[in-house]
Design a protein around this motif. Structure first.
Motif, short mmCIF file in Angstrom:
data_model
loop_
_atom_site.label_atom_id
_atom_site.label_comp_id
_atom_site.label_asym_id
_atom_site.label_seq_id
_atom_site.Cartn_x
_atom_site.Cartn_y
_atom_site.Cartn_z
N ALA A 297 0.93 -1.24 0.21
CA ALA A 297 -0.05 0.03 -0.05
C ALA A 297 0.98 1.08 0.01
N HIS A 298 1.00 1.93 -1.15
CA HIS A 298 2.09 3.10 -1.23
C HIS A 298 1.11 4.18 -1.23
N CYS A 299 1.86 4.92 -0.25
CA CYS A 299 1.17 6.28 0.05
C CYS A 299 2.21 7.27 0.02
N PRO A 300 2.70 8.06 -1.14
CA PRO A 300 3.66 8.71 -1.21
C PRO A 300 3.69 10.24 -0.63
N THR A 301 2.53 10.90 -0.57
CA THR A 301 2.49 12.12 -0.27
C THR A 301 3.00 12.30 1.20
N VAL A 302 2.62 11.66 2.25
CA VAL A 302 2.99 11.72 3.63
C VAL A 302 4.39 11.80 3.81
N PHE A 303 4.82 10.60 3.05
CA PHE A 303 6.28 10.22 3.44
C PHE A 303 7.19 11.29 2.61
N SER A 304 6.75 11.85 1.42
CA SER A 304 7.59 12.78 0.71
C SER A 304 7.65 14.09 1.56
N ARG A 305 6.91 14.22 2.30
CA ARG A 305 6.82 15.78 3.34
C ARG A 305 7.79 15.29 4.24
N ARG A 306 8.19 14.19 4.66
CA ARG A 306 9.58 14.16 5.37
C ARG A 306 10.79 13.64 4.83
N GLY A 307 10.63 13.90 3.48
CA GLY A 307 11.79 13.54 2.64
C GLY A 307 12.15 11.97 2.76
N ILE A 308 10.96 11.30 2.78
CA ILE A 308 11.30 9.69 2.72
C ILE A 308 10.64 9.16 1.45
N ALA A 341 3.31 10.01 -6.84
CA ALA A 341 3.90 8.81 -7.05
C ALA A 341 4.82 8.51 -8.23
N VAL A 342 4.26 9.24 -9.36
CA VAL A 342 4.98 9.09 -10.58
C VAL A 342 6.37 9.92 -10.59
N ILE A 343 6.05 11.29 -9.80
CA ILE A 343 7.23 12.19 -9.75
C ILE A 343 8.36 11.76 -8.88
N VAL A 344 7.87 11.20 -7.76
CA VAL A 344 8.87 10.82 -6.50
C VAL A 344 9.51 9.53 -7.29
N ALA A 345 8.78 8.59 -7.84
CA ALA A 345 9.77 7.47 -8.35
C ALA A 345 10.62 7.68 -9.35
N ASP A 356 5.89 4.42 -15.44
CA ASP A 356 4.99 5.26 -16.39
C ASP A 356 3.71 5.49 -15.65
N CYS A 357 2.92 6.51 -16.17
CA CYS A 357 1.72 6.92 -15.48
C CYS A 357 0.99 5.73 -15.21
N VAL A 358 0.74 5.05 -16.56
CA VAL A 358 -0.17 3.84 -16.37
C VAL A 358 0.12 2.79 -15.12
N ASP A 359 1.31 2.57 -14.94
CA ASP A 359 1.73 1.68 -13.99
C ASP A 359 1.16 2.03 -12.63
N VAL A 360 0.98 3.54 -12.47
CA VAL A 360 0.39 4.04 -11.10
C VAL A 360 -1.13 3.91 -11.18
N SER A 407 -3.31 13.48 -18.79
CA SER A 407 -3.17 15.05 -18.18
C SER A 407 -3.98 14.95 -17.08
N LEU A 408 -5.13 14.23 -16.85
CA LEU A 408 -5.63 14.08 -15.53
C LEU A 408 -4.79 13.95 -14.24
N ILE A 409 -3.69 12.94 -14.57
CA ILE A 409 -2.94 12.55 -13.55
C ILE A 409 -1.80 13.70 -13.35
N THR A 410 -1.30 14.06 -14.54
CA THR A 410 -0.08 15.09 -14.51
C THR A 410 -0.22 16.47 -14.20
N VAL A 411 -1.48 16.83 -14.73
CA VAL A 411 -1.98 18.14 -14.58
C VAL A 411 -3.17 18.78 -13.75
N ALA A 412 -4.13 18.02 -14.05
CA ALA A 412 -5.41 18.51 -13.69
C ALA A 412 -5.81 18.10 -12.26
#
Length: 480
Positions: A297-308, A341-345, A356-360, A407-412
Protein backbone atom coordinates in the motif's frame (compact mmCIF):
# COMPACT_ATOMS: atom_id res chain seq x y z
CA UNK A 1 -37.17 -2.63 -10.32
CA UNK A 2 -33.73 -1.15 -11.03
CA UNK A 3 -33.52 1.56 -13.64
CA UNK A 4 -31.26 1.28 -16.67
CA UNK A 5 -29.02 4.27 -17.36
CA UNK A 6 -27.06 4.87 -20.56
CA UNK A 7 -24.29 7.44 -20.84
CA UNK A 8 -24.35 7.90 -24.58
CA UNK A 9 -21.46 8.76 -26.88
CA UNK A 10 -18.69 9.10 -24.30
CA UNK A 11 -15.79 10.87 -25.98
CA UNK A 12 -13.15 8.91 -24.05
CA UNK A 13 -13.94 5.87 -21.94
CA UNK A 14 -11.38 3.81 -20.02
CA UNK A 15 -12.63 0.26 -20.40
CA UNK A 16 -11.21 -3.11 -19.37
CA UNK A 17 -10.51 -5.70 -22.05
CA UNK A 18 -9.94 -8.56 -19.62
CA UNK A 19 -6.21 -7.90 -19.28
CA UNK A 20 -5.67 -4.16 -19.26
CA UNK A 21 -7.27 -0.72 -19.34
CA UNK A 22 -7.94 0.54 -22.87
CA UNK A 23 -9.44 3.65 -24.45
CA UNK A 24 -12.78 3.47 -26.22
CA UNK A 25 -13.92 6.45 -28.29
CA UNK A 26 -17.53 7.63 -28.73
CA UNK A 27 -18.82 4.64 -26.77
CA UNK A 28 -21.79 3.95 -24.50
CA UNK A 29 -21.67 2.95 -20.84
CA UNK A 30 -24.84 1.29 -19.58
CA UNK A 31 -25.63 0.20 -16.05
CA UNK A 32 -28.67 -1.28 -14.35
CA UNK A 33 -28.83 -0.77 -10.63
CA UNK A 34 -25.34 -1.40 -9.26
CA UNK A 35 -24.05 -3.38 -12.26
CA UNK A 36 -22.56 -2.48 -15.64
CA UNK A 37 -24.43 -4.29 -18.41
CA UNK A 38 -22.85 -2.78 -21.54
CA UNK A 39 -19.62 -1.06 -22.56
CA UNK A 40 -19.09 -0.39 -26.25
CA UNK A 41 -20.48 1.00 -29.45
CA UNK A 42 -24.14 2.05 -29.59
CA UNK A 43 -26.45 0.37 -27.08
CA UNK A 44 -29.76 -0.31 -28.87
CA UNK A 45 -32.09 -1.55 -26.12
CA UNK A 46 -34.50 0.66 -24.20
CA UNK A 47 -33.20 2.64 -21.22
CA UNK A 48 -34.88 4.62 -18.45
CA UNK A 49 -32.30 7.41 -18.24
CA UNK A 50 -30.01 8.70 -20.97
CA UNK A 51 -27.11 11.06 -20.30
CA UNK A 52 -24.72 12.67 -22.75
CA UNK A 53 -21.07 11.63 -22.78
CA UNK A 54 -20.01 14.49 -25.08
CA UNK A 55 -16.85 16.24 -23.89
CA UNK A 56 -16.44 13.67 -21.16
CA UNK A 57 -13.83 11.15 -20.01
CA UNK A 58 -15.10 8.27 -17.89
CA UNK A 59 -12.65 6.40 -15.69
CA UNK A 60 -13.15 3.50 -13.26
CA UNK A 61 -13.59 4.45 -9.63
CA UNK A 62 -10.27 4.70 -7.82
CA UNK A 63 -9.51 2.26 -4.99
CA UNK A 64 -7.90 3.85 -1.93
CA UNK A 65 -6.25 0.90 -0.23
CA UNK A 66 -5.03 2.73 2.86
CA UNK A 67 -6.37 5.77 4.71
CA UNK A 68 -6.88 7.10 8.23
CA UNK A 69 -9.80 9.45 7.61
CA UNK A 70 -10.88 9.72 11.25
CA UNK A 71 -7.64 11.45 12.30
CA UNK A 72 -5.66 12.94 9.42
CA UNK A 73 -7.79 15.95 8.35
CA UNK A 74 -7.38 17.59 11.79
CA UNK A 75 -3.60 17.76 11.22
CA UNK A 76 -3.80 20.11 8.24
CA UNK A 77 -1.58 23.14 8.82
CA UNK A 78 0.29 21.22 11.53
CA UNK A 79 2.15 18.16 10.24
CA UNK A 80 2.84 19.59 6.77
CA UNK A 81 6.45 20.22 7.83
CA UNK A 82 7.68 18.54 10.99
CA UNK A 83 11.09 17.76 12.42
CA UNK A 84 11.92 14.72 14.54
CA UNK A 85 15.67 14.23 14.19
CA UNK A 86 15.84 11.47 16.80
CA UNK A 87 13.57 9.32 14.64
CA UNK A 88 14.89 10.07 11.16
CA UNK A 89 12.14 12.73 10.88
CA UNK A 90 9.27 10.26 10.90
CA UNK A 91 6.20 11.97 12.41
CA UNK A 92 4.96 8.70 13.94
CA UNK A 93 6.47 8.98 17.38
CA UNK A 94 6.47 12.62 18.48
CA UNK A 95 3.75 14.27 16.41
CA UNK A 96 0.89 11.89 15.63
CA UNK A 97 0.19 10.87 19.26
CA UNK A 98 0.02 14.56 20.20
CA UNK A 99 -2.00 15.87 17.27
CA UNK A 100 -5.02 13.60 17.53
CA UNK A 101 -8.75 14.36 17.95
CA UNK A 102 -9.82 14.63 21.59
CA UNK A 103 -13.28 13.08 21.13
CA UNK A 104 -15.61 11.22 18.78
CA UNK A 105 -17.12 14.48 17.52
CA UNK A 106 -13.69 15.45 16.23
CA UNK A 107 -13.19 12.04 14.65
CA UNK A 108 -16.58 12.27 12.97
CA UNK A 109 -15.80 15.70 11.51
CA UNK A 110 -12.47 14.34 10.25
CA UNK A 111 -14.21 11.38 8.64
CA UNK A 112 -16.83 13.41 6.81
CA UNK A 113 -14.32 15.92 5.46
CA UNK A 114 -12.04 13.12 4.29
CA UNK A 115 -14.91 11.26 2.63
CA UNK A 116 -15.88 14.39 0.73
CA UNK A 117 -12.28 14.87 -0.42
CA UNK A 118 -12.04 11.25 -1.53
CA UNK A 119 -15.26 11.33 -3.54
CA UNK A 120 -14.28 14.62 -5.17
CA UNK A 121 -11.04 13.02 -6.37
CA UNK A 122 -12.81 10.05 -7.93
CA UNK A 123 -12.40 7.49 -5.14
CA UNK A 124 -15.28 5.04 -5.01
CA UNK A 125 -13.68 2.40 -2.75
CA UNK A 126 -11.98 3.11 0.57
CA UNK A 127 -10.16 0.97 3.11
CA UNK A 128 -10.60 2.88 6.38
CA UNK A 129 -8.05 2.00 9.07
CA UNK A 130 -9.50 3.54 12.22
CA UNK A 131 -10.13 2.87 15.86
CA UNK A 132 -13.85 2.03 15.93
CA UNK A 133 -16.32 4.46 17.49
CA UNK A 134 -20.09 4.90 17.51
CA UNK A 135 -21.41 6.04 14.14
CA UNK A 136 -18.31 5.06 12.18
CA UNK A 137 -19.77 2.45 9.85
CA UNK A 138 -23.06 4.33 9.53
CA UNK A 139 -21.24 7.47 8.37
CA UNK A 140 -19.35 5.48 5.75
CA UNK A 141 -22.60 4.00 4.49
CA UNK A 142 -24.41 7.33 4.42
CA UNK A 143 -21.67 8.93 2.30
CA UNK A 144 -22.36 6.53 -0.57
CA UNK A 145 -18.75 5.36 -0.88
CA UNK A 146 -17.85 1.66 -1.10
CA UNK A 147 -15.97 1.01 2.12
CA UNK A 148 -13.94 -1.68 3.81
CA UNK A 149 -13.80 -1.02 7.54
CA UNK A 150 -10.47 -1.99 9.07
CA UNK A 151 -10.82 -1.65 12.85
CA UNK A 152 -7.35 -1.45 14.34
CA UNK A 153 -5.95 -3.36 17.33
CA UNK A 154 -2.55 -3.93 18.91
CA UNK A 155 -0.81 -5.23 22.02
CA UNK A 156 1.38 -2.21 22.70
CA UNK A 157 1.51 1.53 22.31
CA UNK A 158 4.77 3.28 21.60
CA UNK A 159 6.04 6.37 23.40
CA UNK A 160 9.19 8.40 23.92
CA UNK A 161 10.46 10.22 26.98
CA UNK A 162 13.42 11.89 25.31
CA UNK A 163 12.75 12.33 21.58
CA UNK A 164 15.29 9.77 20.40
CA UNK A 165 14.53 6.38 21.96
CA UNK A 166 11.27 4.50 21.48
CA UNK A 167 9.64 2.48 24.25
CA UNK A 168 6.68 0.09 24.16
CA UNK A 169 3.93 -0.26 26.75
CA UNK A 170 2.73 -3.85 26.33
CA UNK A 171 -0.76 -4.91 27.46
CA UNK A 172 -1.63 -8.27 25.95
CA UNK A 173 -5.06 -8.48 27.56
CA UNK A 174 -6.00 -5.10 26.07
CA UNK A 175 -4.73 -6.35 22.70
CA UNK A 176 -6.94 -9.45 22.88
CA UNK A 177 -9.94 -7.35 23.91
CA UNK A 178 -9.43 -4.94 21.00
CA UNK A 179 -9.06 -7.88 18.63
CA UNK A 180 -12.30 -9.44 19.83
CA UNK A 181 -14.06 -6.10 19.29
CA UNK A 182 -12.62 -5.85 15.80
CA UNK A 183 -13.64 -9.45 15.08
CA UNK A 184 -17.26 -8.68 15.95
CA UNK A 185 -17.26 -5.66 13.63
CA UNK A 186 -15.68 -7.63 10.80
CA UNK A 187 -18.15 -10.49 11.09
CA UNK A 188 -21.08 -8.06 11.26
CA UNK A 189 -20.26 -6.08 8.12
CA UNK A 190 -18.52 -8.57 5.81
CA UNK A 191 -21.75 -9.49 4.00
CA UNK A 192 -23.64 -6.25 4.52
CA UNK A 193 -26.94 -6.08 2.59
CA UNK A 194 -26.03 -2.69 1.09
CA UNK A 195 -23.40 -4.36 -1.11
CA UNK A 196 -21.09 -1.43 -0.29
CA UNK A 197 -19.71 -2.38 3.10
CA UNK A 198 -17.16 -5.05 3.90
CA UNK A 199 -14.07 -5.41 6.06
CA UNK A 200 -10.32 -5.89 6.19
CA UNK A 201 -8.53 -7.39 9.20
CA UNK A 202 -6.08 -4.79 10.47
CA UNK A 203 -3.49 -5.36 13.22
CA UNK A 204 -1.92 -1.93 13.65
CA UNK A 205 1.86 -2.20 13.35
CA UNK A 206 4.37 -4.97 13.03
CA UNK A 207 6.30 -3.74 16.09
CA UNK A 208 3.22 -3.30 18.35
CA UNK A 209 1.67 -6.73 17.85
CA UNK A 210 2.70 -10.07 19.31
CA UNK A 211 3.21 -13.14 17.17
CA UNK A 212 0.06 -14.64 18.67
CA UNK A 213 -2.06 -11.62 17.74
CA UNK A 214 -0.73 -11.59 14.19
CA UNK A 215 -1.31 -15.32 13.70
CA UNK A 216 -4.83 -15.14 15.17
CA UNK A 217 -5.81 -12.12 13.11
CA UNK A 218 -4.43 -13.64 9.92
CA UNK A 219 -6.43 -16.79 10.62
CA UNK A 220 -9.55 -14.64 10.98
CA UNK A 221 -8.89 -13.08 7.59
CA UNK A 222 -8.29 -16.49 6.04
CA UNK A 223 -11.44 -18.00 7.54
CA UNK A 224 -13.62 -15.21 6.15
CA UNK A 225 -11.67 -14.80 2.88
CA UNK A 226 -10.75 -11.20 3.71
CA UNK A 227 -7.62 -9.16 3.18
CA UNK A 228 -5.21 -8.59 6.06
CA UNK A 229 -3.26 -5.36 6.36
CA UNK A 230 -0.49 -4.14 8.66
CA UNK A 231 1.95 -1.22 8.87
CA UNK A 232 5.43 -2.62 8.31
CA UNK A 233 8.78 -1.31 7.08
CA UNK A 234 7.51 2.25 7.61
CA UNK A 235 10.42 3.75 9.56
CA UNK A 236 14.13 3.32 10.21
CA UNK A 237 13.35 3.11 13.94
CA UNK A 238 11.06 0.14 13.33
CA UNK A 239 13.67 -1.56 11.12
CA UNK A 240 16.31 -1.50 13.84
CA UNK A 241 13.81 -2.49 16.55
CA UNK A 242 12.82 -5.61 14.61
CA UNK A 243 16.47 -6.44 13.99
CA UNK A 244 17.11 -6.09 17.72
CA UNK A 245 14.19 -8.36 18.64
CA UNK A 246 14.37 -11.00 15.94
CA UNK A 247 17.60 -10.60 13.99
CA UNK A 248 15.63 -10.07 10.79
CA UNK A 249 13.66 -7.44 8.93
CA UNK A 250 9.95 -6.81 9.44
CA UNK A 251 9.14 -8.53 6.14
CA UNK A 252 11.29 -11.54 6.97
CA UNK A 253 9.72 -11.87 10.41
CA UNK A 254 6.17 -11.70 9.00
CA UNK A 255 7.14 -14.47 6.61
CA UNK A 256 8.72 -16.54 9.37
CA UNK A 257 5.43 -16.59 11.31
CA UNK A 258 3.38 -17.47 8.20
CA UNK A 259 1.36 -14.27 7.81
CA UNK A 260 2.93 -13.02 4.58
CA UNK A 261 0.86 -14.22 1.64
CA UNK A 262 -1.45 -13.11 -1.17
CA UNK A 263 -4.02 -11.63 1.24
CA UNK A 264 -1.38 -9.50 3.01
CA UNK A 265 -1.35 -5.76 2.29
CA UNK A 266 1.81 -4.16 3.63
CA UNK A 267 1.68 -0.48 4.47
CA UNK A 268 4.08 1.11 3.60
CA UNK A 269 6.90 -1.25 2.84
CA UNK A 270 9.52 1.48 2.36
CA UNK A 271 12.42 0.44 4.56
CA UNK A 272 13.14 -2.94 3.04
CA UNK A 273 16.64 -4.32 3.28
CA UNK A 274 17.66 -2.79 -0.06
CA UNK A 275 16.82 0.80 0.97
CA UNK A 276 19.93 3.01 0.81
CA UNK A 277 19.26 4.64 4.20
CA UNK A 278 19.79 1.27 5.90
CA UNK A 279 23.03 0.12 4.27
CA UNK A 280 21.92 -3.48 4.87
CA UNK A 281 23.26 -6.50 3.04
CA UNK A 282 20.61 -9.22 3.14
CA UNK A 283 18.66 -7.99 0.07
CA UNK A 284 15.82 -10.50 0.52
CA UNK A 285 12.68 -8.44 1.15
CA UNK A 286 11.63 -7.58 -2.41
CA UNK A 287 11.87 -11.19 -3.50
CA UNK A 288 9.95 -12.36 -0.43
CA UNK A 289 7.12 -9.93 -1.13
CA UNK A 290 6.95 -11.02 -4.75
CA UNK A 291 7.17 -14.74 -4.01
CA UNK A 292 4.41 -14.57 -1.39
CA UNK A 293 2.12 -12.44 -3.56
CA UNK A 294 1.77 -9.66 -0.98
CA UNK A 295 0.71 -6.15 -1.97
CA UNK A 296 2.33 -2.85 -0.99
CA UNK A 297 0.00 0.00 0.00
CA UNK A 298 2.00 2.93 -1.36
CA UNK A 299 1.18 6.36 0.10
CA UNK A 300 3.81 8.74 -1.30
CA UNK A 301 2.55 12.14 -0.18
CA UNK A 302 2.87 11.80 3.58
CA UNK A 303 6.36 10.31 3.33
CA UNK A 304 7.64 12.76 0.74
CA UNK A 305 6.78 15.54 3.20
CA UNK A 306 9.40 14.00 5.50
CA UNK A 307 11.98 13.51 2.75
CA UNK A 308 11.25 9.76 2.74
CA UNK A 309 10.56 7.72 -0.38
CA UNK A 310 10.06 4.21 -1.68
CA UNK A 311 13.14 2.99 -3.53
CA UNK A 312 11.56 2.76 -6.09
CA UNK A 313 8.04 2.18 -7.43
CA UNK A 314 9.54 0.87 -10.66
CA UNK A 315 12.01 -1.37 -8.85
CA UNK A 316 9.19 -3.00 -6.89
CA UNK A 317 7.25 -3.64 -10.11
CA UNK A 318 10.36 -4.97 -11.85
CA UNK A 319 10.81 -7.44 -9.00
CA UNK A 320 7.22 -8.65 -9.33
CA UNK A 321 5.79 -6.92 -6.25
CA UNK A 322 2.09 -6.05 -6.43
CA UNK A 323 1.41 -2.34 -5.91
CA UNK A 324 -1.60 -0.31 -4.78
CA UNK A 325 -2.15 3.32 -3.78
CA UNK A 326 -3.48 4.91 -0.60
CA UNK A 327 -3.88 8.44 0.70
CA UNK A 328 -2.82 8.11 4.38
CA UNK A 329 -2.91 11.89 4.89
CA UNK A 330 -4.71 15.09 4.06
CA UNK A 331 -5.81 16.09 1.55
CA UNK A 332 -7.45 12.78 0.73
CA UNK A 333 -6.89 13.29 -2.98
CA UNK A 334 -6.04 10.12 -4.89
CA UNK A 335 -5.23 11.92 -8.12
CA UNK A 336 -2.65 14.00 -6.26
CA UNK A 337 -1.24 10.78 -4.78
CA UNK A 338 -0.92 9.32 -8.27
CA UNK A 339 0.95 12.37 -9.54
CA UNK A 340 3.25 12.35 -6.50
CA UNK A 341 3.92 8.65 -6.96
CA UNK A 342 5.07 9.24 -10.54
CA UNK A 343 7.25 12.23 -9.76
CA UNK A 344 8.91 10.78 -6.66
CA UNK A 345 9.64 7.46 -8.39
CA UNK A 346 11.36 9.20 -11.29
CA UNK A 347 13.42 11.43 -9.01
CA UNK A 348 14.50 8.64 -6.67
CA UNK A 349 15.07 6.31 -9.62
CA UNK A 350 16.92 9.12 -11.43
CA UNK A 351 15.14 8.25 -14.64
CA UNK A 352 11.87 8.94 -16.40
CA UNK A 353 11.83 5.24 -17.24
CA UNK A 354 11.42 4.17 -13.60
CA UNK A 355 7.64 4.27 -13.88
CA UNK A 356 4.91 5.15 -16.38
CA UNK A 357 1.67 6.92 -15.49
CA UNK A 358 -0.21 3.79 -16.50
CA UNK A 359 1.66 1.78 -13.85
CA UNK A 360 0.43 4.10 -11.13
CA UNK A 361 -3.10 4.24 -12.57
CA UNK A 362 -3.16 0.44 -12.55
CA UNK A 363 -2.08 0.46 -8.90
CA UNK A 364 -4.84 2.96 -8.04
CA UNK A 365 -7.50 0.83 -9.72
CA UNK A 366 -6.99 -2.89 -10.37
CA UNK A 367 -4.02 -3.08 -7.99
CA UNK A 368 -6.17 -2.07 -5.04
CA UNK A 369 -9.10 -4.15 -6.25
CA UNK A 370 -6.93 -7.27 -6.57
CA UNK A 371 -5.53 -6.69 -3.08
CA UNK A 372 -9.13 -6.80 -1.82
CA UNK A 373 -9.81 -9.94 -3.87
CA UNK A 374 -12.35 -8.08 -5.99
CA UNK A 375 -12.45 -8.47 -9.78
CA UNK A 376 -15.59 -6.35 -10.14
CA UNK A 377 -14.23 -2.95 -9.06
CA UNK A 378 -11.37 -0.77 -10.29
CA UNK A 379 -12.30 -1.50 -13.92
CA UNK A 380 -15.16 -0.87 -16.35
CA UNK A 381 -16.52 -3.96 -18.07
CA UNK A 382 -19.75 -5.92 -18.25
CA UNK A 383 -20.42 -7.56 -14.89
CA UNK A 384 -18.42 -5.01 -12.92
CA UNK A 385 -19.92 -2.61 -10.40
CA UNK A 386 -21.02 0.78 -11.69
CA UNK A 387 -18.27 2.66 -9.86
CA UNK A 388 -16.88 5.43 -12.05
CA UNK A 389 -16.05 9.10 -12.40
CA UNK A 390 -17.00 11.49 -15.19
CA UNK A 391 -14.30 14.01 -16.09
CA UNK A 392 -15.15 17.31 -17.78
CA UNK A 393 -12.93 17.63 -20.85
CA UNK A 394 -13.95 21.28 -21.33
CA UNK A 395 -12.19 22.18 -18.06
CA UNK A 396 -9.17 24.43 -18.76
CA UNK A 397 -7.01 21.97 -16.83
CA UNK A 398 -7.80 19.27 -19.41
CA UNK A 399 -7.38 21.31 -22.60
CA UNK A 400 -6.13 20.76 -25.21
CA UNK A 401 -7.37 17.18 -25.13
CA UNK A 402 -4.91 14.76 -26.66
CA UNK A 403 -4.04 12.29 -23.87
CA UNK A 404 -6.81 12.77 -21.28
CA UNK A 405 -5.88 10.20 -18.66
CA UNK A 406 -2.26 11.28 -18.45
CA UNK A 407 -3.38 14.92 -18.35
CA UNK A 408 -5.71 14.07 -15.48
CA UNK A 409 -2.86 12.57 -13.47
CA UNK A 410 -0.01 14.93 -14.31
CA UNK A 411 -1.86 18.24 -14.69
CA UNK A 412 -5.52 18.45 -13.75
CA UNK A 413 -5.85 16.44 -10.56
CA UNK A 414 -9.35 16.59 -9.09
CA UNK A 415 -10.32 19.93 -10.68
CA UNK A 416 -12.28 18.48 -13.64
CA UNK A 417 -14.00 15.67 -11.69
CA UNK A 418 -17.64 16.43 -12.51
CA UNK A 419 -19.75 13.47 -11.42
CA UNK A 420 -19.06 10.29 -9.46
CA UNK A 421 -21.16 7.12 -9.23
CA UNK A 422 -20.75 4.31 -6.71
CA UNK A 423 -22.76 1.10 -6.92
CA UNK A 424 -24.87 2.77 -9.61
CA UNK A 425 -25.81 5.71 -7.36
CA UNK A 426 -24.62 9.26 -7.95
CA UNK A 427 -22.55 10.59 -5.05
CA UNK A 428 -20.99 13.67 -6.71
CA UNK A 429 -22.95 15.95 -9.02
CA UNK A 430 -21.46 18.87 -10.91
CA UNK A 431 -18.44 18.89 -8.60
CA UNK A 432 -20.43 18.81 -5.35
CA UNK A 433 -20.74 15.95 -2.86
CA UNK A 434 -24.39 14.97 -2.49
CA UNK A 435 -24.49 13.20 0.87
CA UNK A 436 -22.18 15.36 3.01
CA UNK A 437 -22.58 19.00 4.04
CA UNK A 438 -18.91 19.82 3.50
CA UNK A 439 -19.15 23.43 4.68
CA UNK A 440 -20.75 22.34 7.96
CA UNK A 441 -18.20 19.59 8.53
CA UNK A 442 -15.28 21.95 7.83
CA UNK A 443 -16.64 24.28 10.50
CA UNK A 444 -16.86 21.37 12.91
CA UNK A 445 -13.37 20.26 11.98
CA UNK A 446 -11.97 23.71 12.75
CA UNK A 447 -13.57 23.62 16.21
CA UNK A 448 -12.19 20.12 16.79
CA UNK A 449 -8.69 21.28 15.83
CA UNK A 450 -8.90 24.17 18.33
CA UNK A 451 -9.92 21.71 21.05
CA UNK A 452 -6.99 19.48 20.16
CA UNK A 453 -4.46 22.31 20.17
CA UNK A 454 -5.53 23.25 23.68
CA UNK A 455 -4.19 19.97 25.06
CA UNK A 456 -1.02 19.54 23.00
CA UNK A 457 1.40 20.49 25.76
CA UNK A 458 -0.22 17.95 28.11
CA UNK A 459 0.30 15.17 25.56
CA UNK A 460 3.87 15.97 24.51
CA UNK A 461 6.74 14.26 26.33
CA UNK A 462 8.50 17.62 26.76
CA UNK A 463 5.32 19.66 27.31
CA UNK A 464 5.95 21.63 24.14
CA UNK A 465 3.23 23.81 22.63
CA UNK A 466 1.81 23.39 19.14
CA UNK A 467 3.85 26.44 18.09
CA UNK A 468 7.04 24.71 19.22
CA UNK A 469 6.20 21.39 17.59
CA UNK A 470 4.76 22.90 14.41
CA UNK A 471 5.71 26.56 14.07
CA UNK A 472 3.94 28.80 11.59
CA UNK A 473 5.63 29.33 8.26
CA UNK A 474 5.95 33.10 8.74
CA UNK A 475 6.58 35.30 11.74
CA UNK A 476 3.46 37.09 13.00
CA UNK A 477 3.89 40.83 13.64
CA UNK A 478 1.59 43.59 14.79
CA UNK A 479 2.47 46.00 12.00
CA UNK A 480 5.01 46.77 9.29
Amino acid sequence: MSQTTCIRGVDWLVGWDGRQHVYLRNSDLVFKGPDIIFVGDRYVDCVDIELSGKDRLIIPGLVDIHAHPTTEPIRKGITDETLSPGFWHSSLYEHLPVFDPVDDQGRLACLKVALAELLLSGVTTLVDLSSPFEGWAETLLDSGIRSFVAPSFRDARWFTTNGHSLEYDWDYEAGKKAFRKAQKIVEHVKNHPSGRLSAVVSPSQVDTCSEELLRDSHALARDHNLSWTIHAAQSVTEFHEMQRRHGMTSIQWLDSIDVLDERSVIAHGIFLDHHPWLHWTSQQDLKLLADRGATIAHCPTVFSRRGIALNTFGAYLDNGVRMSIGTDTYPHNMLDECRTAVIVARIIGQSVTDVDCVDVFNAATVGGANALNRDDIGRLAVGCKADFSIIDLTSPSMRPVREPLRSLITVAGNRPVKDVFTHGEQVVSNGAVLNIDLELELTRLHAAQVNMLNVVSKRDWKNRSDQELAPLMLKTVESI
